[in-house]
Design an enzyme around this catalytic site. Sequence first.
Site, PDB file in Angstrom:
ATOM      1  N   GLU A 177      40.526  37.639  40.354  1.00 37.62           N
ATOM      2  CA  GLU A 177      40.525  38.945  41.039  1.00 37.62           C
ATOM      3  C   GLU A 177      41.937  39.311  41.477  1.00 37.62           C
ATOM      4  OE1 GLU A 177      38.366  39.210  44.806  1.00 37.62           O
ATOM      5  OE2 GLU A 177      38.639  41.391  44.817  1.00 37.62           O
TER       6      GLU A 177
ATOM      7  N   HIS B  76      37.389  34.840  45.425  1.00 40.59           N
ATOM      8  CA  HIS B  76      37.696  36.108  46.088  1.00 40.59           C
ATOM      9  C   HIS B  76      39.175  36.121  46.488  1.00 40.59           C
ATOM     10  CE1 HIS B  76      38.016  38.377  50.016  1.00 40.59           C
ATOM     11  NE2 HIS B  76      37.605  39.316  49.184  1.00 40.59           N
TER      12      HIS B  76
ATOM     13  N   ASP C   1      36.163  32.203  48.731  1.00 37.51           N
ATOM     14  CA  ASP C   1      37.543  32.527  49.086  1.00 37.51           C
ATOM     15  C   ASP C   1      38.187  31.211  49.528  1.00 37.51           C
ATOM     16  OD1 ASP C   1      39.215  35.247  50.520  1.00 37.51           O
ATOM     17  OD2 ASP C   1      39.865  33.178  50.765  1.00 37.51           O
TER      18      ASP C   1
ATOM     19  N   ASP D  96      31.189  46.555  44.815  1.00 37.57           N
ATOM     20  CA  ASP D  96      31.241  45.600  45.920  1.00 37.57           C
ATOM     21  C   ASP D  96      30.499  46.202  47.109  1.00 37.57           C
ATOM     22  OD1 ASP D  96      31.998  44.081  48.185  1.00 37.57           O
ATOM     23  OD2 ASP D  96      33.765  43.369  47.102  1.00 37.57           O
TER      24      ASP D  96
HETATM   25  C1  LIG Z   1      36.550  46.069  48.825  1.00 33.50           C
HETATM   26  C2  LIG Z   1      35.688  45.188  49.684  1.00 33.50           C
HETATM   27  O1  LIG Z   1      34.950  45.948  50.572  1.00 33.50           O
HETATM   28  C3  LIG Z   1      36.484  44.151  50.433  1.00 33.50           C
HETATM   29  O2  LIG Z   1      37.411  44.776  51.273  1.00 33.50           O
HETATM   30  C4  LIG Z   1      37.183  43.189  49.526  1.00 33.50           C
HETATM   31  C5  LIG Z   1      36.215  42.355  48.774  1.00 33.50           C
HETATM   32  O3  LIG Z   1      35.105  42.114  49.202  1.00 33.50           O
HETATM   33  C6  LIG Z   1      36.583  41.832  47.472  1.00 33.50           C
HETATM   34  O4  LIG Z   1      37.737  41.946  47.071  1.00 33.50           O
HETATM   35  O5  LIG Z   1      35.705  41.286  46.812  1.00 33.50           O
HETATM   36 MG   LIG Z   2      33.773  41.302  47.624  1.00 31.42          MG
END
Ligand SMILES: C[C@H](O)[C@H](O)CC(=O)C(=O)O
Ligand SMILES: [Mg+2]
Length: 395
Positions: free
Chosen positions: A339, A319, A292, A214
């Site tokens: 996720e 997300h 999201d 990511d």
């Molecule tokens: C881990 C990533 O930087 C962020 O905090 C979360 C994310 O983008 C994701 O779960 O996809």
């Molecule tokens: Mg992400």
Amino acid sequence: MSMPTIKHVRAFTLRGGGADYHDQADGHWIDDHISTPMSKYPEYRQSRRSFGLNVLGTLVVEIEASDGTVGFSVTTGGDLGCWIVEKHLARFIEGARVTDIEKIWDQMYNATLFYGRKGIVLNTISGVDLALWDLLAKVRKEPVHALLGGPVRDELTFYATGARPDLAKEMGFIGGKMPLHHGPAEREEGLKKNLEMLADMRAKVGSDFWLMLDCWMSLDVEYATRLATAARNEFGLKWIEEALSPDDYWGYAELRRNVPRGLLVSTGEHEATRWGFRLLLEMECCDILQPDVGWCGGITELIKISNLADAHGKLVVPHGSSVYSYHFVITRHNSPFAEFLMMAPKADEVVPMFNPQLLDEPVPVNGRMKASALDAPGFGVRLNPDCALYRPFPR
Ligand SMILES: C[C@H](O)[C@H](O)CC(=O)C(=O)O
Ligand SMILES: [Mg+2]
């Protein structure tokens, strides 16, 4: 059945994790030298909270119907979101029927176009929309997934996001997505460290476990192409996520053409509405869309985004967003897995994603969740009364 009307909408803020999952204490993996668009400034490189990632806090939207039923949601939005709900959106909600979800969405979106379209306004519209779905499903005494057409499979399967894919594998997840730690400003040395981290994790998890990176909007096309090529060819990376700025549709299209065959490009968690996702699809920016549901426009908009993606032959793997995603994913053929964000500070145990703000929040067991875990009315969760709500703009 005569449908109740909406009596009142109220908006509150809440601090400390939960829907604003970046709002964590020191020592959490989610704030440990993660590559970001601000990493070019050395003073903002070590911590995302240093540049204000946690400034918003959680927005709680509560909607009360004339029969006394209350629907609610949590998303990221804080005081600004409260202002938008109480000062602007309330007029489209109060007095409407609890079934008027589509009309309310259209009015909220069109009335805010002159200052909205994405970002905090769409987070807020999403929050209202999720609370409306929760309310309608509770009035009907059904889970939200039943209103969406019902489950298309018996259980959800999860990959885990966190610093420890090796532990995620032991916990039964199908894959692990790690944050990238070093961006282009840390040059060749940073690139080498990124690949070393992947090499180390590949050695720990074996050859078949999915590993993903990511990149949280932090790279440029050239760097992302080099990283993706080495990560795929040497360490079998499954997908590279959010490599570029969400505004750089042209860069995503180029990156997707550049990466080795078999490596998937994913993005979309900071995109909003059917129009934003239409651009990603028509410009062939990615293989997996990751809206999201608490930010893209809520369930009402996610239905449209998902249908558009389906017609383009693309997967939608939302997300984060806990139950708000689970109720959707279980009803869609083009969302084959979900996720799970590991919110334990060391990513070494499964804790509810929106901990501590929700009660009854289901969690994966052995990387899976039975559809029956989602059978309570609405989204099946309650606000934790131990978390202090604050209403900045009471009416
Ligand atoms: C881990 C990533 O930087 C962020 O905090 C979360 C994310 O983008 C994701 O779960 O996809
Ligand atoms: Mg992400």
